[in-house]
Scaffold this motif. Structure first.
Motif, mmCIF file in Angstrom:
data_model
loop_
_atom_site.group_PDB
_atom_site.id
_atom_site.type_symbol
_atom_site.label_atom_id
_atom_site.label_comp_id
_atom_site.label_asym_id
_atom_site.label_seq_id
_atom_site.Cartn_x
_atom_site.Cartn_y
_atom_site.Cartn_z
ATOM 1 N N PRO A 199 0.839 -1.207 0.000
ATOM 2 C CA PRO A 199 0.000 0.000 0.000
ATOM 3 C C PRO A 199 0.873 1.257 0.000
ATOM 4 O O PRO A 199 1.801 1.353 0.811
ATOM 5 C CB PRO A 199 -0.791 -0.097 1.312
ATOM 6 C CG PRO A 199 -0.575 -1.477 1.838
ATOM 7 C CD PRO A 199 0.696 -1.996 1.236
ATOM 8 N N MET A 200 0.602 2.166 -0.909
ATOM 9 C CA MET A 200 1.358 3.422 -0.972
ATOM 10 C C MET A 200 0.524 4.590 -0.495
ATOM 11 O O MET A 200 1.007 5.470 0.193
ATOM 12 C CB MET A 200 1.800 3.706 -2.403
ATOM 13 C CG MET A 200 2.809 2.733 -2.917
ATOM 14 S SD MET A 200 3.649 3.352 -4.391
ATOM 15 C CE MET A 200 4.921 4.374 -3.626
ATOM 16 N N LEU A 201 -0.744 4.599 -0.923
ATOM 17 C CA LEU A 201 -1.633 5.710 -0.593
ATOM 18 C C LEU A 201 -2.991 5.157 -0.204
ATOM 19 O O LEU A 201 -3.413 4.120 -0.716
ATOM 20 C CB LEU A 201 -1.829 6.630 -1.815
ATOM 21 C CG LEU A 201 -0.608 7.383 -2.330
ATOM 22 C CD1 LEU A 201 -0.927 8.038 -3.674
ATOM 23 C CD2 LEU A 201 -0.158 8.462 -1.324
ATOM 24 N N ARG A 202 -3.652 5.874 0.713
ATOM 25 C CA ARG A 202 -5.037 5.538 1.063
ATOM 26 C C ARG A 202 -5.905 6.720 0.670
ATOM 27 O O ARG A 202 -5.606 7.865 1.021
ATOM 28 C CB ARG A 202 -5.156 5.232 2.560
ATOM 29 C CG ARG A 202 -6.543 4.775 2.991
ATOM 30 C CD ARG A 202 -6.492 4.056 4.357
ATOM 31 N NE ARG A 202 -5.751 4.831 5.354
ATOM 32 C CZ ARG A 202 -6.273 5.830 6.081
ATOM 33 N NH1 ARG A 202 -7.534 6.184 5.942
ATOM 34 N NH2 ARG A 202 -5.524 6.474 6.967
ATOM 35 N N PHE A 203 -6.951 6.429 -0.069
ATOM 36 C CA PHE A 203 -7.866 7.465 -0.581
ATOM 37 C C PHE A 203 -8.909 7.666 0.519
ATOM 38 O O PHE A 203 -9.851 6.883 0.629
ATOM 39 C CB PHE A 203 -8.487 6.901 -1.854
ATOM 40 C CG PHE A 203 -9.237 7.876 -2.725
ATOM 41 C CD1 PHE A 203 -9.441 9.186 -2.348
ATOM 42 C CD2 PHE A 203 -9.733 7.457 -3.953
ATOM 43 C CE1 PHE A 203 -10.124 10.062 -3.173
ATOM 44 C CE2 PHE A 203 -10.425 8.327 -4.785
ATOM 45 C CZ PHE A 203 -10.619 9.621 -4.385
ATOM 46 N N ARG A 204 -8.733 8.688 1.384
ATOM 47 C CA ARG A 204 -9.587 8.722 2.571
ATOM 48 C C ARG A 204 -10.803 9.631 2.450
ATOM 49 O O ARG A 204 -11.724 9.518 3.267
ATOM 50 C CB ARG A 204 -8.771 9.065 3.827
ATOM 51 C CG ARG A 204 -8.453 10.513 4.024
ATOM 52 C CD ARG A 204 -7.999 10.757 5.488
ATOM 53 N NE ARG A 204 -7.852 12.169 5.730
ATOM 54 C CZ ARG A 204 -7.525 12.696 6.888
ATOM 55 N NH1 ARG A 204 -7.277 11.911 7.926
ATOM 56 N NH2 ARG A 204 -7.420 13.993 7.044
#
Lengths: 204, 204
Positions: A75-80
């Motif tokens: 995981p690199m980014l979490r779309f929050r």
């Protein structure tokens, strides 16, 4: 309130994020597409991968709540968070100079691929290739027969998304210079975009 | 009749094609997925690109008649014939060692990404990254909400496709080593694939 950063119209910008920081990306004037890449800040051979992200999430779309995977399936980014109508694209290439030649341009036209290179140059980096971008606010859906249907962005002025860094990342943005097709709205006028880096623990 | 070439089960193979030659790819035992890449034989920074191909063809599927574009938006391959049920994938990544770790493998598992590297080593080439592959015979469709639905290949033993080289290309194939999920059929047993290079002008 942290300072606003600028991605000038038709240009690129690289931004370093520490793990846990959030970047809020604002569609300042609405209608603008922002090609987006992310690299592991300590090893740029690891980068956000649309094909691995689609494989992990089993969808061609990207929605708030999703994780974006690297080419090493981390995981690199979490779309929050997403205050826009939520239309973003994972399928299409970044525009490049050859695409503008195809569209009839006789002279050099700014393009997202070269914007990626220019932005990384600030960090003394040269990407060996152009990873498939995450095209924020790009309004692309597929029809029942798999046809790719492009519409102008549905994002209004001030709509924003928030992405959380799941590792130290170097993000790169390109405010797409497309002014021949209505990719950036019917006015075909690329515009400035803004961002804000929020410290770890900032509530949504 | 030209000689049959072999892509051994779970392994990779690079094949040089001159412009105008056709490669016939045979799903010898049925059910097998073949990850496929193509490079400009004279400049391997130019390669077949799924994201540019989708952009040019405006579809997520690949059908006989379609052209495959490079990352410089030039035609590299023409898909001229398909005797299979025509299910092929442009959306998903090549499997890599991290994917097999994710699936629970404690030891090294052969994978398409490393097969690409091994195959290119024969030509003294090291790819700086793994382009998104064209997954021949991989039966992936999208649902109405964009969900990615994987089924075992629909290809029967002897089904084949034909790709024409639109420039001198170095093609790379990987007979996908996936034996944990039914990507290569319900028996989870990857198998040999074969190919034949046909001279320019060979009728379909």
């Amino acid at each position: 309130m942290t300072t606003l950063g600028l991605v000038p119209a038709k240009q690129g910008k690289a931004v370093f994020l520490r793990k846990g920081e959030t970047i809020e990306i604002i569609n300042t004037h609405g209608n603008q597409v922002l090609d987006t890449w992310a690299y592991n800040a300590h090893d740029v051979t690891e980068h956000m991968s649309m094909e691995h992200t689609r494989s992990v999430n089993s969808t061609i779309y990207a929605n708030a709540g999703d994780l974006f995977s690297s080419n090493r399936r981390r995981p690199m980014l979490r779309f929050r968070k997403d205050t826009s109508p939520g239309k973003h694209d994972t399928l299409l290439c970044a525009c490049n100079k050859e695409l503008y030649t195809e569209l009839g341009c006789k002279e050099y036209h700014r393009n997202c691929e070269d914007n990626l290179r220019e932005a990384l140059k600030e960090f003394y980096l040269t990407p060996p290739s152009t990873p498939s971008p995450f095209n924020l606010f790009m309004n692309v859906i597929t029809g029942v027969d798999g046809e790719i249907l492009r519409s102008p962005p549905a994002a209004k002025a001030g709509d924003s998304v928030e992405l959380v860094a799941e590792m130290d990342v170097l993000m790169v943005f390109s405010s797409c210079p497309q002014d021949i097709k209505p990719v950036n709205g019917p006015a075909c006028t690329p515009s400035d975009m803004h961002y804000r880096v929020l410290p770890p623990g900032t509530p949504t």
